[in-house]
Write a protein that holds these residues in place. Structure first.
Motif, short mmCIF file in Angstrom:
data_model
loop_
_atom_site.label_atom_id
_atom_site.label_comp_id
_atom_site.label_asym_id
_atom_site.label_seq_id
_atom_site.Cartn_x
_atom_site.Cartn_y
_atom_site.Cartn_z
N THR A 650 0.86 -1.18 0.00
CA THR A 650 0.00 0.00 0.00
C THR A 650 0.89 1.23 0.00
O THR A 650 1.64 1.47 0.95
N GLN A 651 0.86 2.01 -1.07
CA GLN A 651 1.65 3.23 -1.17
C GLN A 651 0.86 4.40 -0.58
O GLN A 651 -0.34 4.52 -0.81
N VAL A 652 1.55 5.24 0.16
CA VAL A 652 0.91 6.41 0.77
C VAL A 652 1.30 7.65 -0.03
O VAL A 652 2.46 8.06 -0.02
N HIS A 653 0.33 8.23 -0.74
CA HIS A 653 0.61 9.37 -1.61
C HIS A 653 0.19 10.70 -1.00
O HIS A 653 0.52 11.75 -1.54
N GLN A 654 -0.54 10.66 0.12
CA GLN A 654 -1.07 11.90 0.69
C GLN A 654 -0.10 12.56 1.67
O GLN A 654 -0.48 13.49 2.38
N VAL A 655 1.14 12.08 1.72
CA VAL A 655 2.12 12.63 2.65
C VAL A 655 3.41 12.92 1.89
O VAL A 655 3.84 12.12 1.05
N LYS A 656 4.02 14.07 2.17
CA LYS A 656 5.33 14.43 1.63
C LYS A 656 6.19 14.94 2.78
O LYS A 656 5.70 15.63 3.67
N TYR A 657 7.47 14.60 2.73
CA TYR A 657 8.39 15.07 3.76
C TYR A 657 9.41 15.98 3.10
O TYR A 657 10.28 15.52 2.34
N VAL A 658 9.29 17.27 3.34
CA VAL A 658 10.20 18.25 2.76
C VAL A 658 10.59 19.26 3.82
O VAL A 658 9.82 19.53 4.75
N ALA A 659 11.79 19.83 3.68
CA ALA A 659 12.27 20.87 4.58
C ALA A 659 12.16 20.45 6.04
O ALA A 659 11.78 21.23 6.92
N GLN A 660 12.47 19.18 6.31
CA GLN A 660 12.49 18.64 7.68
C GLN A 660 11.13 18.69 8.37
O GLN A 660 11.05 18.81 9.59
N ARG A 661 10.06 18.59 7.59
CA ARG A 661 8.73 18.50 8.20
C ARG A 661 7.80 17.73 7.27
O ARG A 661 8.01 17.66 6.06
N ALA A 662 6.75 17.15 7.87
CA ALA A 662 5.79 16.36 7.11
C ALA A 662 4.63 17.24 6.66
O ALA A 662 4.14 18.07 7.43
N PHE A 663 4.19 17.04 5.42
CA PHE A 663 3.02 17.72 4.88
C PHE A 663 1.97 16.67 4.51
O PHE A 663 2.30 15.62 3.96
N TYR A 664 0.71 17.00 4.80
CA TYR A 664 -0.40 16.10 4.54
C TYR A 664 -1.37 16.77 3.58
O TYR A 664 -1.68 17.96 3.73
N LEU A 665 -1.85 16.01 2.60
CA LEU A 665 -2.81 16.53 1.62
C LEU A 665 -4.21 16.37 2.19
O LEU A 665 -4.73 15.26 2.31
N LYS A 666 -4.82 17.50 2.55
CA LYS A 666 -6.15 17.51 3.15
C LYS A 666 -7.09 18.34 2.28
O LYS A 666 -6.93 19.56 2.17
N ASN A 667 -8.05 17.66 1.63
CA ASN A 667 -9.03 18.34 0.77
C ASN A 667 -8.34 19.24 -0.26
O ASN A 667 -8.74 20.39 -0.47
N GLY A 668 -7.29 18.72 -0.89
CA GLY A 668 -6.59 19.46 -1.93
C GLY A 668 -5.56 20.45 -1.43
O GLY A 668 -4.91 21.12 -2.25
N LEU A 669 -5.39 20.56 -0.11
CA LEU A 669 -4.45 21.52 0.48
C LEU A 669 -3.32 20.78 1.17
O LEU A 669 -3.55 19.92 2.02
N TRP A 670 -2.07 21.11 0.80
CA TRP A 670 -0.91 20.55 1.50
C TRP A 670 -0.67 21.39 2.76
O TRP A 670 -0.43 22.58 2.68
N GLN A 671 -0.74 20.76 3.93
CA GLN A 671 -0.50 21.49 5.18
C GLN A 671 0.48 20.71 6.05
O GLN A 671 0.47 19.48 6.09
N ASP A 672 1.35 21.48 6.74
CA ASP A 672 2.31 20.81 7.61
C ASP A 672 1.64 20.43 8.92
O ASP A 672 0.47 20.77 9.18
#
Length: 739
Positions: A650-672
């Motif tokens: 199962t690949q998780v595409h709704q999370v990105k780790y950049v600039a030493q923090r995690a971002f989550y895709l919530k309703n089309g918005l990337w938020q840390d």
């Protein structure tokens, strides 16, 4: 008749001087536009698709020669022109940079970082794509390519040399694979093949970015490869290697941010050409379940696996074989030498195994452990497909009996076959006896899995290892129990430290039953930030795996669950236990111990733990925790992956780790995931002067490159990139945001 290929280029006037430098980013992108038109947001001009991407690298000592083959595809029914952009980090040293487009050689134009920034910002405005901001601030090679035929391909080849970054005995090579994310379609195939030749013997070879295959040819030659298909790479390829004349070489990497405790990783590897006189023998005991449930294909594969492994023994090894059902059937009273008639007799014994009767696990293991000691490292391979049904059947009592009987520190390697075994019991059996556990699903091969492990433990070099860290005040070191060091293996140890400084790290253990010690002086526990910013997330991955094992094997505990949630949320590491974090309705900025967060967590943990004993889900949970704990590289820039109940990834595409923090895709918005409840909010107009001023701040360009809709904490404010908002870089805004 189609026009001849034309490449517009201006030769760089800047001379390239060979010297020590940062690693070069080494992949380009082809931006499409209509002939003789700027790169513009025309609906009919999507990004080119990259069909194939092949990289070959030859590294000799400190010089790397890189050749790149790329095939771009024009997806529309119209001839296009392309601007080829090749970002190079500031300070990178490259020479003989040439491009071959349809057989015509050219030298692209080299632009300074300032010139490149203006080009990137213009492309971002025109194509409404913030992804390119990631490369702003780097030097840039540029060339225009024409024509690119309608619905046709354009093959391009690059070649260049560079000086490899080196610090003491540690070398670093980077290939900028992340630009492939701009492909309009997944790549059909992508590969990197690296040949390394050194004067000093090679020791550790490590990639923090990709799962690599390493083939050590001899002490000074090795090949490294990575390959994938149907992918859109979004992370650069990094490779580290170290050299040392010692029998075992070690390298320590560290990272510390501010006043927080630092993170470190120690890599240790033995030389390839280990002297035969120093080779350790093994005492191998094979314990095979032949109860009635093993009938059919399982007993057939068990016979083949046992015969194969017997044939892999060397004359210096000793071995013993026991089969068991409701009674224990030893091949011989004790250990025999792995040669001649005893080996031939054992092979006949293996081929004659039949399945019938019950399952007396307790008696089988105690009989095996009572075998008189021989010469070499004691190891036991135990294979079973079910729970105990005869004799002692209580799991706790069996574990207690085995631990008490294991006076010789026998390494117990466990194989559970099928879905009827009790997964936590077999995991504990291995962990408490210095071994590992593997599980064979109904559609998998017993022979393949058993033989793979047997090959890995074929040549022990250093047993019962221990590490001393000097006066660096280390804590939370993982794994808590160090594995034996085998020829061809690499020990990876991570942890945290309080006191920076240079230390002598000592690795001790047993070689041929005698004490041995290896010292590694001048290992640096850094006082501040280093290029090894991947270390906190790598440590967090292993720590989460350890915590999940404790919860899975010992029961749910509020403090442990809270720490799993906190680390998962902070570092964007998603498992089957924390998958609820990616739901749109879950507020990832809430504290891990907040009531709504803990309620979600307890529901998820209770559901997962109810399936943790038997079946496909139990096997996957064990494998997921084990994979995290032995992870040698942090999860990809995304949220990683885990196995589901069927063993599928199962690949998780709704999370990105950049600039030493995690971002989550919530309703089309990337938020840390940083707390922001009491912070003032400021909307920033997308692609405005203020937007591009923010992009020049450390780390912010990588955040903005996530997409058009981003929300993040910065300089005491919650910034939201929006269609409308603050656009000008006024003195007041500069003061507020410390720009």
């Amino acid at each position: 008749m189609k026009p001849a290929l034309t490449v517009f280029t201006q030769l760089a006037s800047t001379a390239l001087i060979l010297g020590l430098a940062a690693p070069a980013q080494a992949d380009g992108m082809l931006m499409p536009h209509l002939p003789r038109q700027p790169i513009a947001p025309i609906r009919e001009v999507p990004n080119f698709a990259i069909k194939h991407h092949k990289v070959k690298v030859t590294i000799k000592d400190q010089v790397a020669e890189t050749s790149v083959d790329q095939v771009f595809h024009n997806p529309i029914n119209r001839e296009l022109e392309g601007t080829y952009l090749f970002p190079v980090p500031e300070g990178a040293v490259m020479s003989r940079f040439m491009m071959d487009v349809d057989g015509k050689m050219t030298s692209p134009e080299l632009l300074t970082a300032g010139e490149a920034r203006r080009i990137y910002e213009e492309i971002v405005r025109r194509r409404v794509d913030p992804g390119l901001l990631e490369y702003a601030g780097q030097n840039l090679y540029r060339a225009r390519v024409f024509p690119i035929p309608a619905r046709g391909d354009k093959a391009m080849k690059l070649g260049y040399e560079q000086v490899i970054e080196r610090k003491d005995t540690l070398h670093h090579y980077r290939y900028g694979l992340s630009t492939e994310k701009f492909s309009s379609q997944p790549l059909q195939n992508a590969s990197i093949s690296i040949t390394i030749e050194t004067r000093q013997p090679l020791k550790n070879i490590y990639s923090p970015s990709h799962e690599i295959s390493v083939h050590r040819i001899d002490d000074t030659h090795a090949t490294v490869s990575w390959e994938a298909s149907q992918v859109k790479p979004d992370q650069d390829f990094d490779l580290y290697w170290s050299t040392s004349t010692e029998a075992i070489g070690a390298t320590l990497l560290s990272f510390k941010d501010g006043n927080d405790d630092g993170y470190f990783m120690l890599l240790a590897a033995p030389k390839v050409e280990w002297p035969a006189a120093q080779a350790q023998s093994r005492q191998m005991t094979f314990v095979v379940d032949t109860s009635g449930s093993m009938s059919g294909e399982k007993i057939k594969q068990a016979r083949e696996a046992l015969a194969f492994n017997l044939n892999q023994l060397t004359p210096r090894d000793q071995f013993h074989v026991l089969s068991f059902s409701d009674i224990v059937n030893p091949f011989t009273p004790g250990l025999v030498q792995a040669q001649g008639q005893p080996l031939s007799d054992a092979l006949r014994f293996a081929r004659g195994l039949e399945a019938n009767g019950g399952t007396n696990i307790n008696e089988a293991l105690l009989t095996a452990l009572k075998t008189p000691a021989g010469q070499g490292v004691p190891m036991l391979l135990f294979l079973t497909d079910g729970d105990p049904t005869v004799g002692v059947t209580d799991f706790g009592e069996i574990l207690k009996n085995v631990k008490a009987a294991n006076q010789r520190d026998v390494r117990l390697f466990v194989f559970g076959v099928g879905y009827d075994v009790n997964i936590p019991f077999l995991d504990k059996l291995a962990k408490e006896n210095h071994g590992t556990s593997e599980f064979v699903r109904p559609n998998e091969s017993i022979e393949t899995k058993v033989s793979r492990l047997f090959a890995q433990i074929s040549h022990p070099v250093l047993t019962s290892p221990k590490l001393s860290w000097g006066t660096s005040s280390t804590r939370d070191v993982l794994p808590t129990q160090l594995p034996d060091v085998f020829k061809g293996s690499q020990m990876v140890v991570v942890g945290r430290y309080r006191s920076p400084g240079s230390q002598t790290v000592t690795l001790s253990g047993q070689v041929n039953g005698k004490p041995a010690s290896y010292s590694f002086p001048n290992q640096s526990f850094a006082a501040g930030r280093t290029p090894h910013s991947f270390l906190p997330r790598l440590w967090a991955s292993r720590r989460i795996g350890q915590l999940l094992d404790q919860i899975r094997l010992s029961g749910q505990n509020k403090e442990l669950v809270e720490e799993v949630i906190r680390l998962s949320k902070q570092y964007g590491i998603i498992t089957e236990y924390t998958s609820f974090l990616v739901r749109d309705e879950v507020d990832v900025r809430a504290r891990a111990d907040a009531a709504p967060m803990m309620q979600q967590a307890e529901e998820q943990f209770t559901r997962s733990l109810s399936e943790a004993d038997k079946g496909g889900s139990a096997v996957s949970q064990s494998q997921n925790a084990a994979n995290l704990q032995k992870q040698a590289a942090p999860a990809p820039a995304g949220g990683g992956s885990y196995l589901d109940a069927e063993g599928q990834t199962t690949q998780v595409h709704q999370v990105k780790y950049v600039a030493q923090r995690a971002f989550y895709l919530k309703n089309g918005l990337w938020q840390d995931s940083l707390p922001a409840e009491k912070l003032p909010q400021l909307n920033v107009e997308r692609f405005s002067p203020l937007y591009f001023a923010l992009a020049q701040q450390p780390g912010v360009k990588d955040i903005l490159a996530l997409g058009e809709q981003v929300e993040f904490v910065y300089s005491g404010h919650l910034l939201r990139i929006a269609d409308k908002g603050q656009s000008q870089l006024s003195p007041e805004i500069k003061n507020k945001l410390k720009l």
